[in-house]
Design a protein around this motif. Structure first.
Motif, PDB file in Angstrom:
ATOM      1  N   GLN A 106       0.778  -1.255   0.033  1.00 16.84           N
ATOM      2  CA  GLN A 106       0.065  -0.097  -0.051  1.00 16.84           C
ATOM      3  C   GLN A 106       1.008   1.185   0.055  1.00 16.84           C
ATOM      4  O   GLN A 106       0.566   2.304  -0.543  1.00 16.84           O
ATOM      5  N   SER A 107       1.789   1.327   0.813  1.00  9.38           N
ATOM      6  CA  SER A 107       2.791   2.334   0.818  1.00  9.38           C
ATOM      7  C   SER A 107       3.458   2.432  -0.677  1.00  9.38           C
ATOM      8  O   SER A 107       3.594   3.866  -0.969  1.00  9.38           O
ATOM      9  N   VAL A 108       4.043   1.577  -1.174  1.00 13.63           N
ATOM     10  CA  VAL A 108       4.586   1.635  -2.591  1.00 13.63           C
ATOM     11  C   VAL A 108       3.600   2.280  -3.538  1.00 13.63           C
ATOM     12  O   VAL A 108       3.842   3.094  -4.534  1.00 13.63           O
ATOM     13  N   LEU A 109       2.194   1.736  -3.540  1.00 16.05           N
ATOM     14  CA  LEU A 109       1.318   2.247  -4.377  1.00 16.05           C
ATOM     15  C   LEU A 109       1.032   3.650  -4.257  1.00 16.05           C
ATOM     16  O   LEU A 109       0.709   4.133  -5.313  1.00 16.05           O
ATOM     17  N   PHE A 110       0.814   4.113  -2.968  1.00 16.67           N
ATOM     18  CA  PHE A 110       0.720   5.343  -2.633  1.00 16.67           C
ATOM     19  C   PHE A 110       1.801   6.241  -3.133  1.00 16.67           C
ATOM     20  O   PHE A 110       1.588   7.405  -3.599  1.00 16.67           O
ATOM     21  N   ALA A 111       3.037   6.061  -2.799  1.00 15.01           N
ATOM     22  CA  ALA A 111       4.207   6.597  -3.319  1.00 15.01           C
ATOM     23  C   ALA A 111       4.142   6.803  -4.762  1.00 15.01           C
ATOM     24  O   ALA A 111       4.506   7.869  -5.420  1.00 15.01           O
ATOM     25  N   ILE A 112       3.660   5.614  -5.473  1.00 15.41           N
ATOM     26  CA  ILE A 112       3.577   6.019  -7.118  1.00 15.41           C
ATOM     27  C   ILE A 112       2.571   7.096  -7.507  1.00 15.41           C
ATOM     28  O   ILE A 112       2.816   7.873  -8.494  1.00 15.41           O
ATOM     29  N   VAL A 113       1.677   7.069  -6.722  1.00 14.85           N
ATOM     30  CA  VAL A 113       0.500   8.339  -7.063  1.00 14.85           C
ATOM     31  C   VAL A 113       1.005   9.716  -6.698  1.00 14.85           C
ATOM     32  O   VAL A 113       0.951  10.652  -7.642  1.00 14.85           O
ATOM     33  N   LEU A 114       1.931   9.692  -5.550  1.00 16.48           N
ATOM     34  CA  LEU A 114       2.204  10.947  -4.998  1.00 16.48           C
ATOM     35  C   LEU A 114       3.500  11.448  -5.897  1.00 16.48           C
ATOM     36  O   LEU A 114       3.727  12.876  -6.061  1.00 16.48           O
ATOM     37  N   LEU A 115       4.598  10.708  -6.153  1.00 12.75           N
ATOM     38  CA  LEU A 115       5.798  11.106  -6.793  1.00 12.75           C
ATOM     39  C   LEU A 115       5.458  11.902  -8.164  1.00 12.75           C
ATOM     40  O   LEU A 115       5.967  13.034  -8.376  1.00 12.75           O
ATOM     41  N   PRO A 116       4.711  11.696  -9.163  1.00  9.92           N
ATOM     42  CA  PRO A 116       4.018  12.439 -10.249  1.00  9.92           C
ATOM     43  C   PRO A 116       3.717  13.754  -9.855  1.00  9.92           C
ATOM     44  O   PRO A 116       3.891  14.868 -10.653  1.00  9.92           O
ATOM     45  N   ILE A 117       3.041  14.036  -8.708  1.00 11.75           N
ATOM     46  CA  ILE A 117       2.672  15.195  -8.173  1.00 11.75           C
ATOM     47  C   ILE A 117       3.805  16.380  -8.002  1.00 11.75           C
ATOM     48  O   ILE A 117       3.383  17.482  -8.067  1.00 11.75           O
ATOM     49  N   TRP A 118       4.797  15.633  -7.348  1.00 13.86           N
ATOM     50  CA  TRP A 118       6.044  16.608  -7.231  1.00 13.86           C
ATOM     51  C   TRP A 118       6.803  16.820  -8.231  1.00 13.86           C
ATOM     52  O   TRP A 118       7.805  17.585  -7.993  1.00 13.86           O
ATOM     53  N   THR A 119       6.394  16.365  -9.230  1.00 16.12           N
ATOM     54  CA  THR A 119       7.181  16.677 -10.481  1.00 16.12           C
ATOM     55  C   THR A 119       6.377  17.695 -11.228  1.00 16.12           C
ATOM     56  O   THR A 119       5.206  17.833 -11.436  1.00 16.12           O
ATOM     57  N   SER A 120       7.299  18.690 -12.219  1.00 17.75           N
ATOM     58  CA  SER A 120       6.816  19.765 -12.802  1.00 17.75           C
ATOM     59  C   SER A 120       6.063  19.313 -13.974  1.00 17.75           C
ATOM     60  O   SER A 120       6.078  18.400 -14.512  1.00 17.75           O
ATOM     61  N   PHE A 121       4.595  20.136 -13.859  1.00 18.86           N
ATOM     62  CA  PHE A 121       3.945  19.907 -15.264  1.00 18.86           C
ATOM     63  C   PHE A 121       4.757  20.029 -16.486  1.00 18.86           C
ATOM     64  O   PHE A 121       4.460  19.090 -17.355  1.00 18.86           O
ATOM     65  N   LEU A 122       5.453  20.858 -16.576  1.00 19.63           N
ATOM     66  CA  LEU A 122       6.337  21.202 -17.873  1.00 19.63           C
ATOM     67  C   LEU A 122       7.059  19.969 -18.258  1.00 19.63           C
ATOM     68  O   LEU A 122       7.357  19.663 -19.366  1.00 19.63           O
ATOM     69  N   VAL A 123       7.881  19.508 -17.172  1.00 15.81           N
ATOM     70  CA  VAL A 123       8.897  18.444 -17.202  1.00 15.81           C
ATOM     71  C   VAL A 123       8.021  17.201 -17.603  1.00 15.81           C
ATOM     72  O   VAL A 123       8.128  16.300 -18.521  1.00 15.81           O
ATOM     73  N   ARG A 124       6.865  16.718 -17.016  1.00 21.05           N
ATOM     74  CA  ARG A 124       6.146  15.721 -17.534  1.00 21.05           C
ATOM     75  C   ARG A 124       5.599  15.703 -18.907  1.00 21.05           C
ATOM     76  O   ARG A 124       5.398  14.819 -19.627  1.00 21.05           O
ATOM     77  N   SER A 125       5.288  16.896 -19.401  1.00 22.66           N
ATOM     78  CA  SER A 125       4.644  17.247 -20.663  1.00 22.66           C
ATOM     79  C   SER A 125       5.449  17.054 -21.536  1.00 22.66           C
ATOM     80  O   SER A 125       5.727  16.428 -22.750  1.00 22.66           O
ATOM     81  N   VAL A 126       6.646  17.443 -21.530  1.00 27.40           N
ATOM     82  CA  VAL A 126       7.923  17.374 -22.210  1.00 27.40           C
ATOM     83  C   VAL A 126       8.194  15.862 -22.641  1.00 27.40           C
ATOM     84  O   VAL A 126       8.577  15.220 -23.561  1.00 27.40           O
ATOM     85  N   ALA A 127       8.570  15.158 -21.400  1.00 22.35           N
ATOM     86  CA  ALA A 127       8.546  13.773 -21.400  1.00 22.35           C
ATOM     87  C   ALA A 127       7.554  13.039 -22.165  1.00 22.35           C
ATOM     88  O   ALA A 127       7.782  11.998 -22.976  1.00 22.35           O
ATOM     89  N   MET A 128       6.357  13.371 -22.023  1.00 24.08           N
ATOM     90  CA  MET A 128       5.101  12.925 -23.002  1.00 24.08           C
ATOM     91  C   MET A 128       5.316  13.239 -24.422  1.00 24.08           C
ATOM     92  O   MET A 128       5.165  12.270 -25.415  1.00 24.08           O
ATOM     93  N   GLN A 129       6.092  14.156 -24.783  1.00 24.89           N
ATOM     94  CA  GLN A 129       6.241  14.449 -26.256  1.00 24.89           C
ATOM     95  C   GLN A 129       7.070  13.591 -26.682  1.00 24.89           C
ATOM     96  O   GLN A 129       7.116  13.151 -27.908  1.00 24.89           O
ATOM     97  N   VAL A 130       8.258  13.267 -25.821  1.00 27.26           N
ATOM     98  CA  VAL A 130       9.199  12.276 -26.436  1.00 27.26           C
ATOM     99  C   VAL A 130       8.890  11.016 -26.660  1.00 27.26           C
ATOM    100  O   VAL A 130       9.117  10.294 -27.517  1.00 27.26           O
ATOM    101  N   TRP A 131       7.567  10.770 -25.901  1.00 25.25           N
ATOM    102  CA  TRP A 131       7.010   9.310 -26.016  1.00 25.25           C
ATOM    103  C   TRP A 131       5.843   9.297 -27.141  1.00 25.25           C
ATOM    104  O   TRP A 131       5.982   8.151 -27.985  1.00 25.25           O
ATOM    105  N   LEU A 132       5.345  10.256 -27.681  1.00 26.93           N
ATOM    106  CA  LEU A 132       4.184  10.417 -28.401  1.00 26.93           C
ATOM    107  C   LEU A 132       4.724  10.727 -29.785  1.00 26.93           C
ATOM    108  O   LEU A 132       3.995  10.807 -30.982  1.00 26.93           O
ATOM    109  N   GLN A 133       5.724  11.633 -30.051  1.00 23.71           N
ATOM    110  CA  GLN A 133       6.268  12.311 -31.439  1.00 23.71           C
ATOM    111  C   GLN A 133       6.328  11.109 -32.325  1.00 23.71           C
ATOM    112  O   GLN A 133       6.497   9.876 -32.074  1.00 23.71           O
ATOM    113  N   ASP A 134       6.498  11.636 -33.797  1.00 30.78           N
ATOM    114  CA  ASP A 134       6.534  10.563 -34.862  1.00 30.78           C
ATOM    115  C   ASP A 134       7.892   9.712 -34.593  1.00 30.78           C
ATOM    116  O   ASP A 134       7.893   8.503 -35.065  1.00 30.78           O
TER     117      ASP A 134
END
Length: 293
Positions: A106-134
């Motif tokens: 339960q602690s591990v699953l809870f940490a997986i949810v919380l860790l992205p909240i502590w990461t910048s929206f900009l960083v996560r959006s750019v990372a998603m761009q790397v995943w989704l681009q052509d």
């Protein structure tokens, strides 16, 4: 007789609770109220005034008769609804697993949810761009497996914006759901099973209805947050995936402050309308974390 008649009244007066003094709390809250008035109330009033005076209230007529602005407003609601549905589909089973897990898991699953909240929206959006681009990871995997002959358009469209916003807002639906699921009595499902209900029927009829407050509050929170997103549509969206916040920024960049203010006021009014409708199903205090346990 008079003494006997007055006795109950005197007893009631004696048991009346003293009124709380709130003068001290008012002084404590005063700095916060002044801060909100200066840095929130004043800018909001300025935007409202500018929508009516730059150059005139005809800004709202221009907005109402502009197919482009109405389309982008409708597209904003459409993407917000898709993000809310995506968060619910992914978040409900995850929250259920969190509620049922125990100890370290339960602690591990809870940490997986919380860790992205502590990461910048900009960083996560750019990372998603790397995943989704052509030339991104997903397209390379699809072509390597022979599922596609060329890159699939996963970005600069509604799909890319929806995926990007879903991965950012997913924790905001999981946490309210998890909070509600923890309070569900597991004996309800066992009682339904003992009465002859199948596991699926017991889950749908005995468990799911008890979690609907979490679904409503989490869904309302995600939908309202989605309405004002700018970073994700700016990075992952093109013309098809644009939202009203990005349109406002573009208008400000062109010094069209009057119509930009009109779009901002319209978005704010739409948000209040959604909250008013949502308050019929969930207490707003629960959504913002102000409810009493």
């Amino acid at each position: 007789m008079i003494t006997a008649a007055r006795a109950p009244a005197a007893a009631l007066v004696g048991t009346r609770k003293p009124r709380r003094r709130v003068d001290g709390w008012l002084w404590v809250a005063l700095p916060g109220a002044v801060f909100l008035a200066v840095f929130f109330g004043y800018p909001l009033a300025t935007v409202l005034l500018r929508s009516l005076t730059d150059p005139s209230p005809a800004n709202y007529e221009v907005f109402a008769h502009s197919p482009a602005y109405l389309k982008i407003l409708l597209q904003t609601f459409q993407i917000s609804a898709l993000v809310t549905i995506g968060c619910l589909v992914l978040g409900y089973p995850y929250a259920y697993l969190m509620a049922k897990a125990g100890g370290v898991w339960q602690s591990v699953l809870f940490a997986i949810v919380l860790l992205p909240i502590w990461t910048s929206f900009l960083v996560r959006s750019v990372a998603m761009q790397v995943w989704l681009q052509d030339t991104g990871v997903l397209n390379k995997v699809l072509m390597a497996l022979g599922l596609t002959d060329g890159p699939v358009p996963l970005i600069r469209n509604t799909f890319g914006v929806t995926i990007g916003m879903t991965q950012i807002l997913l924790p905001y639906l999981i946490l309210p759901l998890y909070s509600v699921m923890r309070r569900v009595d597991p004996a309800l499902v066992r009682a339904a099973a003992s009465l002859g209900a199948s596991p699926k029927r017991a889950f749908l009829r005995a468990y799911v209805p008890q979690t609907l407050p979490g679904v409503y509050s989490g869904g309302l929170l995600v939908f309202v947050l989605s309405l004002g997103f700018f970073i994700v549509p700016a990075i992952l969206g093109g013309t098809e995936g644009s939202m009203i916040a990005k349109a406002i920024v573009d208008l400000v960049g062109k010094s069209q402050f009057g119509i930009a203010s009109t779009l901002a006021v319209t978005l704010l009014a739409a948000t209040f309308l959604i909250l008013a409708i949502g308050s019929r199903f969930v207490r707003i205090r629960d959504v913002v974390g102000g409810g009493t346990p």
